[in-house]
Design a protein around this motif. Structure first.
Motif, PDB file in Angstrom:
ATOM      1  N   GLU A 109       0.864  -1.152   0.073  1.00  0.00           N
ATOM      2  CA  GLU A 109      -0.049   0.057   0.027  1.00  0.00           C
ATOM      3  C   GLU A 109       0.966   1.259  -0.067  1.00  0.00           C
ATOM      4  OE1 GLU A 109      -2.059   1.886   3.515  1.00  0.00           O
ATOM      5  OE2 GLU A 109      -3.672   0.480   3.003  1.00  0.00           O
ATOM      6  N   PHE A 110       1.931   1.106   0.650  1.00  0.00           N
ATOM      7  CA  PHE A 110       2.821   2.409   0.764  1.00  0.00           C
ATOM      8  C   PHE A 110       3.343   3.019  -0.553  1.00  0.00           C
ATOM      9  CE2 PHE A 110       7.665   3.265   0.692  1.00  0.00           C
ATOM     10  CZ  PHE A 110       7.437   4.687   1.368  1.00  0.00           C
ATOM     11  N   PHE A 111       3.450   2.004  -1.773  1.00  0.00           N
ATOM     12  CA  PHE A 111       4.007   2.631  -2.880  1.00  0.00           C
ATOM     13  C   PHE A 111       2.984   2.197  -3.880  1.00  0.00           C
ATOM     14  CE2 PHE A 111       5.760  -1.755  -2.570  1.00  0.00           C
ATOM     15  CZ  PHE A 111       5.155  -2.335  -3.832  1.00  0.00           C
ATOM     16  N   ALA A 112       2.072   1.477  -3.796  1.00  0.00           N
ATOM     17  CA  ALA A 112       1.251   1.010  -4.962  1.00  0.00           C
ATOM     18  C   ALA A 112      -0.188   1.454  -5.006  1.00  0.00           C
ATOM     19  CB  ALA A 112       1.144  -0.556  -4.933  1.00  0.00           C
ATOM     20  N   ASN A 113      -0.722   2.045  -4.140  1.00  0.00           N
ATOM     21  CA  ASN A 113      -1.950   2.635  -3.623  1.00  0.00           C
ATOM     22  C   ASN A 113      -1.968   4.144  -4.013  1.00  0.00           C
ATOM     23  OD1 ASN A 113      -4.581   3.422  -2.940  1.00  0.00           O
ATOM     24  ND2 ASN A 113      -4.724   1.781  -1.675  1.00  0.00           N
TER      25      ASN A 113
END
Length: 462
Positions: A136-140
């Motif tokens: 979630e940190f980089f892909a959302n």
């Protein structure tokens, strides 16, 4: 409580046609490692926190034994995968003290308890920041910190607001909850804001002060506005910049209405010229990071000097505003403020020969169709869901804040008035706080009378 109220965004976006981020165990492992330590700082208790706690106590006392759910709301979609700047629901912000930095999708729950000292226990649920070991940190792109920046932890928000926090995933709604969709809770949270506490009054004065600076900057920009075919946009942009510098944003869409556009009450197209000889009506307010807003209107001569007819209309509106303010004190009916202003508007338009000979019909309302006053606070039209006997027919109390904003608007094609009046629109609006023995004008330092307005324009426009 609806499912959407548990979401951070109004819609789920499909990014499959845009995303080029690798999706493999090797990449995920690589991107989650080799980050410097980021120590978590514990914030000080926010100045609003004790006031918000008192508000929760007052609300809970009205709903003993009921579970109350107050949602901040989700981010609203603007177009496809873009969203409007987030602003939490006013009732949520009022009851938590969480302003412009509040998290989308957060939910405040007041659970009933059996205690001699309290009726409810508060828990604030929100979606906590994801660790760098999460995709979630980089892909959302909706909530990932790579995309939108750092987000607070549960512990940080708890320390800042003085309230228990928990993950949004732990929140569970039930059919018996009272939510803001329920009339009685919406009404109660609205009425809770009718009388402002000392924190609120300080924030509203700060909002007025920032708005005053914005008005000064508008006047300084008048030569630039007059040189542009869409000069009203210059006016709007100058003020909106000040709102972003000193506060969160504007409290409502800025009205920059020059010439006959001033006769359109909610003129927000702001796409016309600002011409020498015309009046410019600016209705604008800065919203602070606390979400409290000002609401000020000034009508100014673009050239720095009123014409004879412009001044006649302006002075009549000012007289109406002063007559309304003169009666403000605790104990009077809120609606009496409007009636005091209307008595002046009726007398002036009759003296000018504009009204038919029928004293039983309020023909003068043709030239002022709006009300003179509305409560002001987190919403520009605050406390709107309060009961009539608490609002329009309610008695004024010390700490109430509202506008006084009479006007006269003579439409360009109105054949009931002489041609020299047509296309003139004037409104003067101030923000008033009721005191123990009268009232104070929070915006008194912004010039109001015609001579002072002329001097103000001439000094700042150069």
């Amino acid at each position: 409580m609806t499912e959407s109220a548990q979401s951070t965004h109004e819609v789920e976006i499909d990014n499959s046609n845009r995303s080029t981020t690798p999706d493999s165990d090797l990449f995920n492992s690589y991107v989650s490692q080799h980050w410097a330590d980021r120590p978590e700082e514990t914030p000080d208790l926010h100045a609003a926190a004790p006031f918000a706690a008192n508000r929760r106590t007052a609300l809970g006392a009205q709903f003993v034994g009921e579970r109350l759910v107050i949602a901040a709301g989700a981010m609203k979609q603007r177009s496809n995968d873009t969203f409007y700047q987030y602003r939490a629901h006013s009732a949520f912000a009022h009851l938590t003290g969480w302003g412009s930095d509040s998290e989308p999708g957060a939910v405040l729950v007041l659970d009933p308890i059996e205690s001699e000292t309290a009726t409810h226990e508060a828990t604030l649920y929100f979606r906590e920041r994801a660790g760098r070991d999460s995709d979630e940190f980089f892909a959302n792109p909706e909530i990932g910190e790579f995309w939108i920046g750092a987000r607070p932890s549960l512990a940080q928000v708890s320390a800042a607001l003085g309230v228990r926090t928990a993950p949004l995933a732990d929140f569970a709604a039930n059919d018996a909850d009272l939510t803001l969709e329920h009339t009685s809770l919406a009404r109660a949270t609205s009425e809770l804001r009718l009388v402002k506490d000392t924190y609120e009054l300080a924030e509203m004065q700060a909002a007025v002060n920032a708005t005053a600076t914005g008005f000064d900057e508008i006047l300084a920009a008048l030569p630039r506005a007059s040189a542009h075919p869409r000069g009203e946009r210059i006016v709007e942009g100058v003020f909106n910049q000040r709102a972003r510098l000193d506060g969160n944003t504007v409290g409502y869409e800025t009205i920059a209405a020059s010439g006959p556009h001033a006769c359109t009450l909610h003129w927000i197209h702001n796409n016309g010229p600002v011409l020498e000889g015309d009046l410019l009506l600016v209705d604008a307010g800065v919203e602070m990071d606390s979400l409290y807003t000002a609401d000020i209107t000034r009508t100014i001569p673009v050239s720095g000097t009123f014409s004879e007819v412009q001044r006649r209309v302006y002075d009549a509106v000012l007289e109406a505003a002063d007559a309304a303010r003169a009666i403000v004190r605790p104990g009077i009916r809120f609606g009496d403020v409007h009636e005091a202003a209307m008595a002046v508007i009726a007398r002036k338009t009759r003296e000018w020969g504009f009204l038919p000979e029928d004293d039983n019909t309020a023909y003068y309302r043709r030239y002022m169709v709006h009300g003179t006053s509305h409560h002001l606070g987190m919403d520009v039209h605050d406390c709107a869901q309060a009961r009539r006997d608490m609002y329009l027919d309610g008695k004024l109390e010390a700490g109430m804040v509202f506008t006084i904003e009479p006007g006269l608007y003579f439409q360009p094609d109105d054949l009931t008035v002489p041609v020299e009046y047509r296309g003139i629109g004037v409104r003067i609006e101030d923000d008033i706080v009721v005191t123990a023995d009268g009232c104070d004008n929070l915006s008194e330092d912004i010039p109001r009378d015609a001579d002072a307005v002329e001097a103000w324009v001439q000094r700042l426009r150069g």
